[in-house]
Design an enzyme around this catalytic site. Structure first.
Site, mmCIF file in Angstrom:
data_model
loop_
_atom_site.group_PDB
_atom_site.id
_atom_site.type_symbol
_atom_site.label_atom_id
_atom_site.label_comp_id
_atom_site.label_asym_id
_atom_site.label_seq_id
_atom_site.Cartn_x
_atom_site.Cartn_y
_atom_site.Cartn_z
ATOM 1 N N THR A 220 10.168 -0.303 8.488
ATOM 2 C CA THR A 220 10.908 -1.557 9.426
ATOM 3 C C THR A 220 11.948 -0.814 10.008
ATOM 4 O OG1 THR A 220 9.240 -3.335 7.196
ATOM 5 C CG2 THR A 220 11.854 -4.037 9.092
ATOM 6 N N ARG A 248 -1.837 -9.569 7.213
ATOM 7 C CA ARG A 248 -1.415 -10.159 6.153
ATOM 8 C C ARG A 248 -0.012 -9.313 6.470
ATOM 9 N NH1 ARG A 248 3.799 -6.942 5.047
ATOM 10 N NH2 ARG A 248 4.547 -6.987 2.536
ATOM 11 N N GLY A 274 8.465 -6.402 1.594
ATOM 12 C CA GLY A 274 8.573 -8.555 2.270
ATOM 13 C C GLY A 274 7.896 -9.105 1.396
HETATM 14 N N1 GLY Z 1 10.069 -5.402 5.215
HETATM 15 C C1 GLY Z 1 8.462 -5.069 5.756
HETATM 16 C C2 GLY Z 1 6.961 -5.362 5.702
HETATM 17 O O1 GLY Z 1 7.024 -5.827 3.900
HETATM 18 O O2 GLY Z 1 6.386 -6.031 5.652
#
Ligand code: GLY
Length: 368
Positions: A220, A248, A274
């Site tokens: 990310t 998702r 996440g």
């Molecule tokens: N931190 C990015 C995700 O889990 O989608």
């Protein structure tokens, strides 16, 4: 950097009384001990812009910093900065070239928040659009909504002139093909013995504590900026968990999880798993820890500890050595330009651009 601020913290370890009533029993006084932390801070902004980003964001902070010097608002600057990485096919965690979902489709998530107006915009699971952070900014600027997902996000982007583009590069497609051939049980569908709870709420198993770390990426980019007026903005953009179940959505587009701004305090963001960040409201928690008086790095470490203790209640997420089987990195930029970042495990970096130029710095570490 010496923070120029005055701070009055009142720690009222009072035993405030909360009166609860039990239905059918009549009013019954119940005493809870409540710790109230009220922090009043006056943070002077930095004399020149300060931008921070995740380790993959060196070009993003350079660009964001330059845009602010050229007169851009901080929200426009951070979105412009991450746009470089969104368009880079070599970064397989963001935008074009990002790893796809389990059906081979690249689905992107992004959010942006503008401190002076406290407005936020985000998109989730958007397809065929290279710059989801810019679409999130359009949500913020042109709608009364905060979040638009899926097909609606794509159509919204098209209305605003974003081009339809195939985001799956050959390299990402080949990686996906290899994953499909080797996936065995290493996907996101829990086996019965991996589920802590069945759908009817019955506990069905604690999972396999000997599991290796899940070999997926959660890459990310997060970017935050403050200008000399003290205006703070931030954004986070990602292709999310590779080979995820279609639809998702991770923490990145969720305001308060993968990104949050409070213009009186500063900004925070997250990269990494996440699901863990969402379930502990990671970015919001970091800003609150700073509001309570913690330095940015301490605030990141504090929230990482909380994420570990919350997440490892799912035993499959804890390794035999008691450490989590995943990583999260938190980033914090205070309104006065002081910044910090912390990762669960060593060797993570974050990036900064300020009056001294753009550079990479080491993140603090929770588990040495
Ligand atoms: N931190 C990015 C995700 O889990 O989608």
């Amino acid at each position: 950097m010496t923070p120029k601020h005055t701070r009055r913290n009142f720690l009222l370890a009072s035993s405030a009384t909360v009166i609860g009533a039990s239905a059918g029993v009549g009013a019954r006084g119940q005493r809870f001990k409540v710790n109230l932390v009220e922090a009043e801070q006056r943070l002077d902004p930095p004399s020149s812009p300060v931008c921070i980003s995740s380790g993959n964001g060196l070009r993003a902070v350079e660009r964001a910093h330059a845009r602010i010097l050229a007169g851009d608002d901080t929200a426009l600057a951070v979105v412009n900065g991450v746009g470089i990485v969104e368009a880079d096919p070599k970064d397989m965690s963001v935008g074009y070239g990002g790893l796809p979902n389990e059906n081979g489709v690249v689905q992107l998530d992004a959010s942006v928040m503008h401190g002076p107006t406290h407005k936020a915009g985000s998109v989730g699971a958007i397809e065929d659009i290279m710059h989801p952070a810019a679409v999130a900014l359009k949500v913020l600027q042109t709608t009364d909504h905060v979040m638009i997902v899926g097909r609606g996000a794509y159509e919204f982007a098209r209305v605003h002139g974003f081009k339809k583009e195939d985001l799956l590069t050959d390299k990402a497609r080949q990686a996906w093909a290899r994953w499909k051939q080797n996936r065995s049980n290493r996907d996101d569908w829990l086996n019965r013995d991996e589920m802590d709870w069945s759908s009817d709420g019955t506990r069905v198993g604690l999972g396999d504590q000997n599991n290796e770390p899940v070999p997926f990426t959660y890459g990310t980019i997060h970017c935050a900026a403050v200008n000399p007026k003290g205006d703070v903005s931030a954004c986070t953009t990602t292709s999310g968990l590779s080979y995820k179940i279609p639809g998702r959505v991770g923490d990145s587009p969720i305001i308060g999880a993968g990104m949050y701004v409070d213009n009186e305090i500063g900004a925070a963001g997250a990269t990494g798993r996440g699901e863990a960040v969402v379930q502990s409201c990671g970015a919001f928690a970091v800003t609150q820890a700073m509001a309570a008086g913690m330095e940015p790095t301490q605030a990141c470490l504090h929230v990482l500890k909380k994420i570990v203790s919350n997440s490892t209640k799912q035993r499959r997420l804890m390794r035999e050595n008691g450490k989590p089987s995943f990583n999260v990195i938190m980033y914090a930029l205070r309104k006065d330009g002081v910044h910090g970042s912390a990762a669960m495990f060593p060797n993570a970096t974050y990036t900064v651009a300020d009056g001294q130029g753009a550079r990479s710095l080491k993140c603090a570490v929770l588990f040495e």
